[in-house]
Design a protein around this motif. Structure first.
Motif, PDB file in Angstrom:
ATOM      1  N   LEU A 109       0.868  -1.179   0.000  1.00 17.86           N
ATOM      2  CA  LEU A 109       0.000   0.000   0.000  1.00 17.86           C
ATOM      3  C   LEU A 109       0.897   1.217   0.000  1.00 17.86           C
ATOM      4  N   ASP A 110       0.636   2.133  -0.880  1.00 15.91           N
ATOM      5  CA  ASP A 110       1.342   3.409  -0.936  1.00 15.91           C
ATOM      6  C   ASP A 110       0.277   4.428  -1.313  1.00 15.91           C
ATOM      7  N   GLU A 111      -0.285   5.068  -0.311  1.00 14.04           N
ATOM      8  CA  GLU A 111      -1.453   5.912  -0.532  1.00 14.04           C
ATOM      9  C   GLU A 111      -1.231   7.303   0.043  1.00 14.04           C
ATOM     10  N   ARG A 112      -1.521   8.284  -0.762  1.00  3.39           N
ATOM     11  CA  ARG A 112      -1.498   9.662  -0.278  1.00  3.39           C
ATOM     12  C   ARG A 112      -2.719   9.868   0.602  1.00  3.39           C
ATOM     13  N   VAL A 113      -2.535  10.567   1.680  1.00  2.00           N
ATOM     14  CA  VAL A 113      -3.653  10.824   2.593  1.00  2.00           C
ATOM     15  C   VAL A 113      -3.722  12.308   2.924  1.00  2.00           C
ATOM     16  N   CYS A 114      -4.920  12.729   3.272  1.00  2.00           N
ATOM     17  CA  CYS A 114      -5.129  14.100   3.701  1.00  2.00           C
ATOM     18  C   CYS A 114      -6.196  14.093   4.793  1.00  2.00           C
ATOM     19  N   VAL A 115      -6.397  15.213   5.396  1.00  2.00           N
ATOM     20  CA  VAL A 115      -7.359  15.330   6.490  1.00  2.00           C
ATOM     21  C   VAL A 115      -8.755  14.897   6.046  1.00  2.00           C
ATOM     22  N   ALA A 116      -9.085  15.107   4.783  1.00  2.00           N
ATOM     23  CA  ALA A 116     -10.410  14.724   4.281  1.00  2.00           C
ATOM     24  C   ALA A 116     -10.661  13.225   4.429  1.00  2.00           C
ATOM     25  N   HIS A 117      -9.595  12.417   4.399  1.00  2.00           N
ATOM     26  CA  HIS A 117      -9.761  10.973   4.570  1.00  2.00           C
ATOM     27  C   HIS A 117     -10.224  10.622   5.973  1.00  2.00           C
ATOM     28  N   LEU A 118     -10.088  11.540   6.904  1.00  2.00           N
ATOM     29  CA  LEU A 118     -10.498  11.302   8.291  1.00  2.00           C
ATOM     30  C   LEU A 118     -11.631  12.229   8.712  1.00  2.00           C
ATOM     31  N   SER A 119     -12.189  12.964   7.760  1.00  2.00           N
ATOM     32  CA  SER A 119     -13.172  13.992   8.090  1.00  2.00           C
ATOM     33  C   SER A 119     -14.547  13.447   8.450  1.00  2.00           C
ATOM     34  N   ASP A 120     -14.862  12.264   7.977  1.00  2.00           N
ATOM     35  CA  ASP A 120     -16.136  11.647   8.353  1.00  2.00           C
ATOM     36  C   ASP A 120     -15.913  10.157   8.570  1.00  2.00           C
ATOM     37  N   SER A 121     -16.837   9.533   9.260  1.00  2.00           N
ATOM     38  CA  SER A 121     -16.629   8.133   9.652  1.00  2.00           C
ATOM     39  C   SER A 121     -16.557   7.201   8.448  1.00  2.00           C
ATOM     40  N   HIS A 122     -17.321   7.475   7.387  1.00  2.00           N
ATOM     41  CA  HIS A 122     -17.303   6.596   6.218  1.00  2.00           C
ATOM     42  C   HIS A 122     -15.928   6.602   5.550  1.00  2.00           C
ATOM     43  N   SER A 123     -15.377   7.782   5.311  1.00  2.00           N
ATOM     44  CA  SER A 123     -14.052   7.882   4.684  1.00  2.00           C
ATOM     45  C   SER A 123     -12.975   7.269   5.567  1.00  2.00           C
ATOM     46  N   ALA A 124     -13.055   7.537   6.861  1.00  2.00           N
ATOM     47  CA  ALA A 124     -12.074   6.986   7.796  1.00  2.00           C
ATOM     48  C   ALA A 124     -12.154   5.462   7.824  1.00  2.00           C
ATOM     49  N   GLU A 125     -13.364   4.915   7.831  1.00  2.00           N
ATOM     50  CA  GLU A 125     -13.524   3.452   7.824  1.00  2.00           C
ATOM     51  C   GLU A 125     -12.944   2.843   6.560  1.00  2.00           C
ATOM     52  N   GLN A 126     -13.144   3.499   5.421  1.00  2.47           N
ATOM     53  CA  GLN A 126     -12.582   2.989   4.167  1.00  2.47           C
ATOM     54  C   GLN A 126     -11.057   2.985   4.206  1.00  2.47           C
ATOM     55  N   LEU A 127     -10.462   4.046   4.724  1.00  2.14           N
ATOM     56  CA  LEU A 127      -9.007   4.114   4.835  1.00  2.14           C
ATOM     57  C   LEU A 127      -8.479   3.018   5.750  1.00  2.14           C
ATOM     58  N   ILE A 128      -9.110   2.851   6.899  1.00  2.00           N
ATOM     59  CA  ILE A 128      -8.689   1.802   7.841  1.00  2.00           C
ATOM     60  C   ILE A 128      -8.871   0.424   7.226  1.00  2.00           C
ATOM     61  N   GLN A 129      -9.932   0.219   6.448  1.00  2.00           N
ATOM     62  CA  GLN A 129     -10.141  -1.069   5.784  1.00  2.00           C
ATOM     63  C   GLN A 129      -9.016  -1.357   4.790  1.00  2.00           C
TER      64      GLN A 129
END
Length: 84
Positions: free
Chosen positions: A39-59
């Protein structure tokens, strides 16, 4: 091996663009400089801004860590068989 670092502080491969933070999951490099990056993924605050996006990133992170463990296990078994 899991590396959480802003680009520029730790580089894997070539620098592809701006200074956005990245999440990188790879196997333990040790004596294998060609360890696969799972995995080599760029991340930003938007990836953690809501529970759905955060859950997808953690998955995605969980899948990559599980894949890295599988690769490490296979390499370990291969090393044991080649030394037997």
């Amino acid at each position: 091996m899991l590396l959480l670092a802003p680009m520029g502080l730790y580089r894997v491969g070539r620098n592809e663009g701006g200074g956005m933070p990245r999440i990188i999951v790879t196997t333990e490099q040790g004596e294998r400089p060609d360890a696969p990056v799972l995995l080599d993924e760029r991340v930003c605050v938007a990836h953690l801004s809501d529970s759905h996006s955060a859950e997808q990133l953690i998955q995605r992170l969980g899948w990559a860590v599980a894949d890295a463990e599988d690769v490490e296990r296979a390499l370990s078994q291969s090393d044991r068989l080649s030394t037997a």
